[in-house]
Structures are given as C-alpha cells and as structure tokens.
Design an enzyme around this catalytic site. Sequence first.
Site, PDB file in Angstrom:
ATOM      1  N   SER A 230     -25.774 -28.734  -0.433  1.00 39.11           N
ATOM      2  CA  SER A 230     -26.375 -29.365  -1.577  1.00 39.11           C
ATOM      3  C   SER A 230     -27.868 -28.595  -1.546  1.00 39.11           C
ATOM      4  O   SER A 230     -28.453 -28.288  -2.622  1.00 39.11           O
ATOM      5  CB  SER A 230     -26.795 -30.791  -1.233  1.00 39.11           C
ATOM      6  OG  SER A 230     -25.403 -31.343  -1.424  1.00 39.11           O
ATOM      7  N   HIS A 282     -31.893 -31.856  -0.180  1.00 34.32           N
ATOM      8  CA  HIS A 282     -32.142 -31.223  -1.657  1.00 34.32           C
ATOM      9  C   HIS A 282     -33.788 -30.740  -2.221  1.00 34.32           C
ATOM     10  O   HIS A 282     -33.801 -29.821  -2.655  1.00 34.32           O
ATOM     11  CB  HIS A 282     -31.775 -32.567  -2.589  1.00 34.32           C
ATOM     12  CG  HIS A 282     -30.329 -33.078  -2.508  1.00 34.32           C
ATOM     13  ND1 HIS A 282     -30.030 -34.209  -3.284  1.00 34.32           N
ATOM     14  CD2 HIS A 282     -29.778 -32.711  -1.825  1.00 34.32           C
ATOM     15  CE1 HIS A 282     -28.709 -34.243  -2.742  1.00 34.32           C
ATOM     16  NE2 HIS A 282     -28.432 -33.453  -1.792  1.00 34.32           N
TER      17      HIS A 282
END
Length: 396
Positions: A230, A282
């Site tokens: 991610s 993230h």
Amino acid sequence: MGRRESSSSPPTDQIEIKVHTSRRGDNSVHPDSVGPTPSTTASSQPQPQPQPHRHRHRQGHGQRQRQNRGTAAAAAASRAEFRPFRRWAPWLVPTFVVINFVVFVITMYLNNCPENSPPCVATFFGRFAFQTFKDNPLLGPSSTTLMKMGALEVDKVVHKHQAWRLFTCIWLHAGVFHILANMLSLIFIGIRLEQEFGFVRIGLLYVISGFGGSLMSALFIQSRISVGASGALFGLLGGMLSELITNWTIYANKLAALLTLIVIIIINLAVGILPHVDNFAHIGGFLSGFLLGFVFLIRPQFGWVSQKNSPPGSIATTVKSKHKTYQYILWVLSVIILVVGYVPRILSLFVDFMYLIVFPAHCLFSWHSLWAGWECFWITSFFVFGVGRRGVLLVF
C-alpha cells in the site's frame, strides 16, 4: 435611289430571345432568328445544344479528390509519427504483480495451516488452506509465517539490525482480499505511468515510496507487524499528483484531472481509518511519492520537444530552456526535503541519540546543553542537530 436593307440581318421585330437552361444549372442567353432556315424547314425539332464536357469535369474532380485524400493521409501519417513524448511498453509493473502473487503462494505453502495451526478455512486446498477468520479475516497466513517471510517489526529492525525488513514487507500480503485489492490498483495505476515514463523511473518511484511508507510505519507503530504494497501504491498516487503539478502547462483539462486525482487520494486515505490498516505506511508512501514525482516525472517543455523533433528547414519557435523555472525550483526543493526527511528517520531507527555539530562560529557566550551534557566556553553559536528514537532535538 431608295435605301436597300441588307438581307443578312433580320428585322429587330423578328428577333426572339430564348433562355436555355443547361444541365449544370447556369442560365445562358442566346439570340435566335425566327426566319426560315434550312434546319427549321427540314425538321420542326429544335437543334440540340452542345453538351458540356462532363467527363472532363469528373476526371478533374476525381483527381482533386485523390490529391486531397493523399494530402490528408500524409498529414495523418506525420501526426502519427510525431510523438512529443516516448511511449514505453510496460513490463516492470506486470513483473511486480507476478512477484507479489508468487511470494503470496510461497507464504501460503510455508504456512501449512492444517499441520501447523488447525483448524483452518478451505481445507480442500491442502497445505494452502487459510487461517480462521478469527486469526486472519483477510483469508491468509498466520502472523508467525509473515514474520518468517520478512514482515516489518520495529523490534527486529532496531535491536537485531534487520533493516532489510523495510524492503521485504512491501512484497508480502496478509490475505487474498489484501493482495487482490493492491494488485488491481497497481495494474490500473502503474501500467499507465510506466507507459508514460518508462520502467526505470517508475520502478524507483515504487520501491523508494514503499521504503518511505515502511519507515513511517516503523516510527509510529511499535507493537504490530506490517505488510503490504500500500505504501508503494500511495507513492504512485503521490507521483501522479506531483507530475500533474510540475507538468501543468501540457495538460488540457487541468482542473478536472486535478480534482479527480485528489478525490481518489482522499478516498484511499479514508480507508486507512479502518481497523488493522496501517495508515502511517499510506501517508509515508504518499509523501515520498509526491516528492519523488517532482524529481523523476518532470517533462521538458512542449515547445522544446517540438523544436528538437522539427525537420530541417522548418520554422519553429525558439525555446532555449528545456524545462521551466518553476520545474527546477520544485526539483531542488524536493531533493532537499527528501534528504532532510529520510536521513534523520533512518538514523533514528539505529541509534539511541546522535548529535551533529553543523555550523561552528566564534564564541560569543557560554551555555550548557542539558541533553548533551556539553559546555561551550570559547566556541559557541553551534547548530546542534540531535536525532534519536525518541524524537529530534535542535539546539542553537
């Protein structure tokens, strides 16, 4: 002597004007005598008028059409041949997708749930069966197996100096749902970027952004393991945003593209609020990719590219600089922020506390640093930069 009229010209009251409409649509006026002529006495039918040369007209029209078609085809061919920016054949991103799936299969093979930690889900897969939803709701291996495969754990990175986990964790996934979501995103985002900028720049952007996400996760998550691509994917999104900003002048629908990309980024960051989702990875990956985009994804001016690719003898606008001034400024600032942001955080994972004396000067006064336990009597005005796992210390 009386005046004699000439028989060669009929009287004016015997002249009739007839209008003949040709087939081409134009009207012509012809004087016609009503007196007896051999043609009229021989036949009462009107004499046929000479027809225009329609075959010549058709030939000329067809020739012009062929010339126009040839000119249009040549122009289309020239437009197709002239590409201001090179298009790359994507192969690295599909390779990344294959590597991620292969690593996941190997992880499930080593997990061997029926033998190591029964009961399992989908036991008909044999040793590839999944952990129970209580242990892993994403249909994947156990945390112990992920640790063996190289998941990110801060304690092992700091105390056992296993810094390689900052890289290996981006190739691991916690389950089927996890890997499918990430790989679909990688295909849709990464292939387009690789076509535009090539495998070298996109490969570096992906890997470095993934490392940045792992670094951010290691600094803020101390008690859990972390896996997944991610951070690298958010790095690609950040790179797309910075690419749009730095190459702003070459886009047609600038505002629409910017708003669409911002909405996508906000939605993906909002998903990180959910439980068991590492949003620090993230954020770290996005910030890294955003800064790297100004470095790797910069494009030259369109006028400069047109001037370079213009044929000899053609008239082209003279463009001296390959890039615009604001592109150079963003490039330099991004490199500085990346260095200043990465180096202290990397050091903070491997040292308890470290001081770097940067700017020495003449002694103007004496002072004592409670943190460093160091006094200055004859050399002061130092800029002391301290970094450690507990934070960053700046002493002037």
